[in-house]
Design an enzyme around this catalytic site. Structure first.
Site, PDB file in Angstrom:
ATOM      1  N   GLN A 121       0.499  -1.499   0.084  1.00 18.87           N
ATOM      2  CA  GLN A 121       0.649   0.059   0.039  1.00 18.87           C
ATOM      3  C   GLN A 121      -0.001   1.411   0.235  1.00 18.87           C
ATOM      4  OE1 GLN A 121      -2.924   0.085  -0.532  1.00 18.87           O
ATOM      5  NE2 GLN A 121      -3.650  -1.713   0.174  1.00 18.87           N
ATOM      6  N   TYR A 143      -2.995 -14.301   1.267  1.00 14.78           N
ATOM      7  CA  TYR A 143      -2.183 -12.833   0.825  1.00 14.78           C
ATOM      8  C   TYR A 143      -2.069 -11.582   1.072  1.00 14.78           C
ATOM      9  CZ  TYR A 143      -6.128 -15.605  -1.699  1.00 14.78           C
ATOM     10  OH  TYR A 143      -7.401 -16.488  -1.995  1.00 14.78           O
ATOM     11  N   GLU A 177       1.639 -16.762   0.928  1.00 21.26           N
ATOM     12  CA  GLU A 177       2.290 -15.505  -0.363  1.00 21.26           C
ATOM     13  C   GLU A 177       2.979 -16.178  -1.770  1.00 21.26           C
ATOM     14  OE1 GLU A 177       1.572 -12.984  -2.729  1.00 21.26           O
ATOM     15  OE2 GLU A 177       0.760 -12.452  -0.525  1.00 21.26           O
ATOM     16  N   CYS A 201     -10.121  -4.612  -2.009  1.00 17.11           N
ATOM     17  CA  CYS A 201      -9.299  -2.690  -3.020  1.00 17.11           C
ATOM     18  C   CYS A 201     -10.278  -3.169  -4.139  1.00 17.11           C
ATOM     19  CB  CYS A 201      -8.059  -3.076  -3.924  1.00 17.11           C
ATOM     20  SG  CYS A 201      -7.655  -5.268  -4.482  1.00 17.11           S
TER      21      CYS A 201
END
Length: 183
Positions: free
Chosen positions: A17, A46, A67, A139
């Site tokens: 981010q 994730y 991940e 998102c």
């Protein structure tokens, strides 16, 4: 970058981010929705460079981080060392395949999938494992709505909060809290 008292290194191919003030609002919003206790096992799905899982580890018994991006996975391991976090384990691979093969206990799942959302394999395994609480950071409101529609067969959505990461644009992050329905 420093977020909520921890320091993170980010490689060029790792997602991160980019709004430092609002990322703290986003992660604090997500983590304030769950009552992580020292006896709870948390899956950070994730996980990117490990931000949410490393912050959550302060209060959890153990955090399991998954991940798929190798550079982000390596960053997460280094970020745990840098921040002296020892109650987290890291796995590199697909979140759906990982959770499907994982046979241990999971109390809470924090998931922050890419814009395309999660996949049915991951979501169906969450339902089958009867994880008591899910925090979904998204998102993309469209893929969040799609995934919540799938999960609503076993979960109640108890809270949704948008976080404006990029003022004056259409982009918004959303935090959703889900709890397993009582049967």
């Amino acid at each position: 970058d420093d977020i909520l008292g921890l320091t993170f290194e980010i490689s060029p191919s790792s997602f991160f981010q980019v709004n430092p003030e609002q990322v703290e609002v986003l992660y604090k919003t997500a983590l304030d929705l769950i009552d992580i206790k020292k006896n709870k096992i948390v899956l950070d799905a994730y996980s990117g460079v490990g931000t949410i899982g490393l912050i959550a580890s302060k209060n959890a018994k153990k955090v399991i981080s998954i991940e798929i991006v190798k550079d982000a996975h390596k960053n997460a391991i280094e970020n745990a060392k840098r921040n002296n976090v020892n109650n987290i384990e890291f796995h590199c691979g697909d979140a759906g395949e990982f959770i499907n093969s994982y046979d241990g206990d999971l109390d809470i799942v924090i998931m922050d999938p890419p814009r395309k959302g999660s996949d049915e394999k991951f979501l169906s395994t969450l339902i089958n494992k009867k994880v008591s609480q899910i925090i979904y950071v998204s998102c993309d409101p469209e893929t969040l709505a799609r995934d919540l529609e799938y999960l609503k067969q076993s979960y109640d959505v108890t809270y949704i909060q948008p976080v404006d990461m990029f003022p004056m644009t259409a982009h918004v992050e959303t935090v959703a809290c889900l709890r397993l329905k009582e049967r």
